[in-house]
Scaffold this active site. Structure first.
Site, mmCIF file in Angstrom:
data_model
loop_
_atom_site.group_PDB
_atom_site.id
_atom_site.type_symbol
_atom_site.label_atom_id
_atom_site.label_comp_id
_atom_site.label_asym_id
_atom_site.label_seq_id
_atom_site.Cartn_x
_atom_site.Cartn_y
_atom_site.Cartn_z
ATOM 1 N N LYS A 201 -115.992 51.563 -26.008
ATOM 2 C CA LYS A 201 -117.404 51.321 -26.800
ATOM 3 C C LYS A 201 -118.074 50.374 -26.176
ATOM 4 O O LYS A 201 -119.431 50.033 -26.380
ATOM 5 C CB LYS A 201 -117.171 51.101 -28.239
ATOM 6 C CG LYS A 201 -116.086 49.769 -28.727
ATOM 7 C CD LYS A 201 -116.945 48.925 -29.115
ATOM 8 C CE LYS A 201 -115.915 47.714 -29.521
ATOM 9 N NZ LYS A 201 -116.916 46.376 -30.130
ATOM 10 N N THR A 258 -121.411 48.763 -32.395
ATOM 11 C CA THR A 258 -121.532 47.957 -31.159
ATOM 12 C C THR A 258 -122.770 48.452 -30.430
ATOM 13 O O THR A 258 -123.553 47.824 -29.847
ATOM 14 C CB THR A 258 -120.429 48.038 -30.099
ATOM 15 O OG1 THR A 258 -119.186 47.848 -31.188
ATOM 16 C CG2 THR A 258 -120.424 46.723 -29.191
ATOM 17 N N GLU A 291 -117.113 41.458 -23.634
ATOM 18 C CA GLU A 291 -115.928 42.028 -23.105
ATOM 19 C C GLU A 291 -116.244 43.253 -22.320
ATOM 20 O O GLU A 291 -115.447 43.607 -21.243
ATOM 21 C CB GLU A 291 -114.990 42.379 -24.267
ATOM 22 C CG GLU A 291 -114.007 41.403 -24.772
ATOM 23 C CD GLU A 291 -112.910 40.982 -24.022
ATOM 24 O OE1 GLU A 291 -112.805 41.089 -22.830
ATOM 25 O OE2 GLU A 291 -112.083 40.160 -24.376
#
Length: 341
Positions: A201, A258, A291
């Site tokens: 994601k 997200t 990330e």
């Protein structure tokens, strides 16, 4: 319950804060690697670097230095490190925790992503639980994941998380530690599925940020999220995850948050890439770890090794590597041949 959170980033701080405010009256210690940051946090009673507007509750203890004494008493250890630091952290704490034998506390991590293999290394990047299996296989472990921005959890706004572990006692310990007030925690034994959702994601959120930054419209955003979910699910199933996991909180739930939320660091990266800003400058301006930037290549490499097609994720890698512009990325995706859904 005696809970130790190792890592004083935004998410580690928010999780420690939530545990310290639990009605069960847990003893919670937030351990920071940087002694100067720990001192500043204790004096200000807030994490000025990551959550500057949120006061820490009096019950939350701040610590630094060697964590040995904390680990000796801990009944739950929460790792708030990025994926890149998970292996080293487990190497450090595993001997002491393993020495406790049957009394070893559960160790759970908050990170989402895949470990980037060393340059030139042929093996694919590993998910967090695969790192743990190679470093500390005897420890009872799990992951706390799901759609969650640190700021909202710290402000006690309603949030639902997933406590995933192959071990029922670990799942139960996480529920006892965190499920209360505005924070709901759901148990799941599909660790692989939960971790794949958390990793992919972030990559897809970069793509969605590009879509929004180029003002391609809501239709394009909806299509991208939906096709991204299909990519995520294909990879998860190939790695042994379950389809229903990707229809839940750690799949579509975390992806929607997200990919569309204004607090998303990965979406912000995509927005700034759409403006043709250089990636190093973007990462420096964020001040936080995104990330998706660090695990995108590992995600695509892992998929390729399994024969799983992930065109959206592969396009993000090309953009991050400077092989195409944001507009060229979109043109390439729109030029793909038609296919069955």
């Amino acid at each position: 319950m005696n809970i130790v959170v190792l890592g004083g980033g935004a998410w580690g701080t928010a999780v420690a804060l939530a545990a310290a405010q639990h009605p069960a009256g847990h003893t919670v210690t937030l351990w920071l690697r940087d002694a100067a940051q720990a001192t500043a946090t204790e004096q200000a009673r807030c994490n000025q670097r990551y959550l500057p507007d949120i006061a820490l509750p009096p019950a939350l203890r701040i610590a630094s230095g060697a964590p040995d004494a904390l680990l000796a008493r801990a009944q739950l250890v929460v790792l708030g490190t990025p994926v890149a630091a998970l292996r080293a952290t487990l190497h450090t704490i595993a001997p002491q925790l393993s020495a406790r034998g049957a009394d070893a506390p559960p160790v759970v991590w908050l990170c989402k992503g895949l470990e980037q293999p060393p340059e030139g290394h042929l093996s694919p990047g590993l998910l967090p639980h695969e790192i743990q299996q190679s470093v500390a296989p005897a420890l009872p472990c799990g992951v706390l994941s799901g759609p969650s921005f640190a700021q909202e959890v710290a402000r006690q706004q309603p949030t639902a998380l997933v406590a995933a572990s192959a071990h029922a006692p670990v799942r139960q310990r996480l529920l006892e530690a965190f499920h209360a007030n505005a924070l709901r925690v759901y148990a799941n034994d599909d660790v692989t599925g939960v971790e794949v959702g958390g990793a992919v994601k972030n990559v897809l959120a970069i793509a969605t940020g590009v879509c929004d930054g180029l003002q391609l419209g809501l239709n394009a955003r909806a299509a991208l999220i939906t096709r991204g979910l299909a990519e995520m699910t294909r990879l998860g199933l190939a790695l042994g995850g379950r389809a229903e996991t990707f229809r839940g909180l750690s799949g579509i739930g975390d992806l929607v948050l997200t990919a569309t939320g204004g607090l998303s660091r990965n979406r912000t990266v995509g927005l700034m890439l759409a403006e043709d800003q250089p990636l190093p400058a973007i990462l420096q301006s964020l001040g936080h770890v995104a990330e998706g930037v660090y695990c995108a290549r590992a995600v695509v490499q892992r998929a390729a090794a399994l024969g799983v097609e992930m065109p959206l994720s592969a396009a993000v890698v090309r953009l991050l590597d400077g092989q195409c512009s944001a507009r060229e990325l979109v043109h390439g995706l729109l030029s793909r041949d038609p296919a069955r859904e």
